[in-house]
Motif scaffolding. Structure first.
Motif, short mmCIF file in Angstrom:
data_model
loop_
_atom_site.label_atom_id
_atom_site.label_comp_id
_atom_site.label_asym_id
_atom_site.label_seq_id
_atom_site.Cartn_x
_atom_site.Cartn_y
_atom_site.Cartn_z
N VAL A 1 0.81 -1.22 0.00
CA VAL A 1 0.00 0.00 0.00
C VAL A 1 0.85 1.28 0.00
N PRO A 2 1.29 1.74 -1.17
CA PRO A 2 1.84 3.09 -1.24
C PRO A 2 0.67 4.09 -1.20
N HIS A 3 0.97 5.37 -1.31
CA HIS A 3 -0.11 6.35 -1.16
C HIS A 3 0.07 7.55 -2.09
N THR A 4 -1.00 8.29 -2.23
CA THR A 4 -0.98 9.52 -3.02
C THR A 4 -0.12 10.57 -2.32
N ARG A 5 0.35 11.51 -3.11
CA ARG A 5 1.14 12.64 -2.62
C ARG A 5 2.34 12.20 -1.78
N CYS A 6 2.97 11.11 -2.18
CA CYS A 6 4.15 10.59 -1.47
C CYS A 6 5.39 11.37 -1.90
N ALA A 7 6.18 11.79 -0.94
CA ALA A 7 7.41 12.52 -1.24
C ALA A 7 8.37 11.69 -2.07
N SER B 1 12.69 13.82 -8.01
CA SER B 1 13.73 12.94 -8.56
C SER B 1 14.71 12.57 -7.45
N GLU B 2 15.51 11.56 -7.72
CA GLU B 2 16.56 11.15 -6.78
C GLU B 2 17.48 12.34 -6.47
N THR B 3 17.85 13.08 -7.50
CA THR B 3 18.73 14.23 -7.33
C THR B 3 18.07 15.30 -6.47
N GLU B 4 16.79 15.55 -6.71
CA GLU B 4 16.08 16.56 -5.92
C GLU B 4 16.02 16.17 -4.44
N ILE B 5 15.74 14.92 -4.16
CA ILE B 5 15.69 14.46 -2.76
C ILE B 5 17.08 14.57 -2.14
N GLN B 6 18.10 14.14 -2.87
CA GLN B 6 19.48 14.24 -2.36
C GLN B 6 19.84 15.69 -2.07
N GLU B 7 19.44 16.61 -2.95
CA GLU B 7 19.74 18.03 -2.73
C GLU B 7 18.99 18.57 -1.52
N ALA C 1 24.79 15.02 0.07
CA ALA C 1 24.07 13.76 0.25
C ALA C 1 23.92 13.02 -1.07
N SER C 2 24.66 13.46 -2.09
CA SER C 2 24.51 12.84 -3.41
C SER C 2 24.96 11.39 -3.44
N TRP C 3 25.70 10.96 -2.47
CA TRP C 3 26.20 9.59 -2.39
C TRP C 3 25.15 8.63 -1.83
N PHE D 1 18.13 7.18 -2.20
CA PHE D 1 16.85 7.26 -1.50
C PHE D 1 15.76 6.47 -2.22
N HIS D 2 16.07 5.93 -3.37
CA HIS D 2 15.16 5.03 -4.09
C HIS D 2 13.80 5.66 -4.38
#
Length: 166
Positions: free
Chosen positions: A89-95, A100-106, A116-118, A121-122
């Motif tokens: 069960v994933p959900h709507t509006r999930c971070a 993108s991976e890059t955006e989350i890392q940034e 945190a680029s290393w 976060f999948h």
């Protein structure tokens, strides 16, 4: 006595323990349910399914993905804890599905004050494709028998409704 940053939570726990009535549970999933879902605090896994403590095994992680650790929990649930049905069960509006991976890392890097680029976060590029992949992972696992029912659902954090996709 230790002064703690957790005093408020310890006080709430003492209130909880005053009328604690879950003692003696055997640890099995009394409704035969296991749920893999996101760590998002908008999700109340038991209440969203009309369940109560002791009814289900719950595994939570960012994005509600079926990871190796989730598979380990599901195998144990099936063979040792009376799990007969598994909901992914994933959900709507999930971070994890909205950047993108890059955006989350940034974003994490900015918060941490260091690169945190290393760190992976999948992130989830397509929730529906990821959900189908995850349900297949569970169904194809050699230690999860075909008799176990597996379903894939999206939880809507704005309505509280589940939508079965798989």
């Amino acid at each position: 006595m230790v002064v703690s940053d957790f005093d408020d939570l310890l006080a709430a726990n003492r209130e909880f323990a005053n009328d604690f009535n879950l003692s003696g549970f055997d640890g099995v999933a009394h409704a035969g349910i296991a749920i893999v879902t996101c760590m998002d605090s908008r999700i109340d896994p038991l209440r969203m399914l009309g369940l109560k403590p002791g009814d289900a095994k719950i595994f939570r992680n960012p994005g509600g993905r079926v990871t190796e650790a989730a598979l380990e929990a599901l195998v144990l649930g099936v063979h040792l804890l009376k799990v007969e049905r598994i909901l992914v069960v994933p959900h709507t509006r999930c971070a994890m599905a909205s950047a993108s991976e890059t955006e989350i890392q940034e974003r994490v890097g900015a918060s941490a004050g260091q690169d945190a680029s290393w760190h992976a976060f999948h992130v989830i590029e397509n929730q529906e494709v990821a959900l189908k992949t995850d349900v297949h992972k569970v169904q194809a696992h050699p230690l999860i028998p075909d008799t176990i029912k597996v379903g894939g659902f999206i939880y809507d954090v704005d309505t509280g409704l589940l939508n079965q996709l798989v």
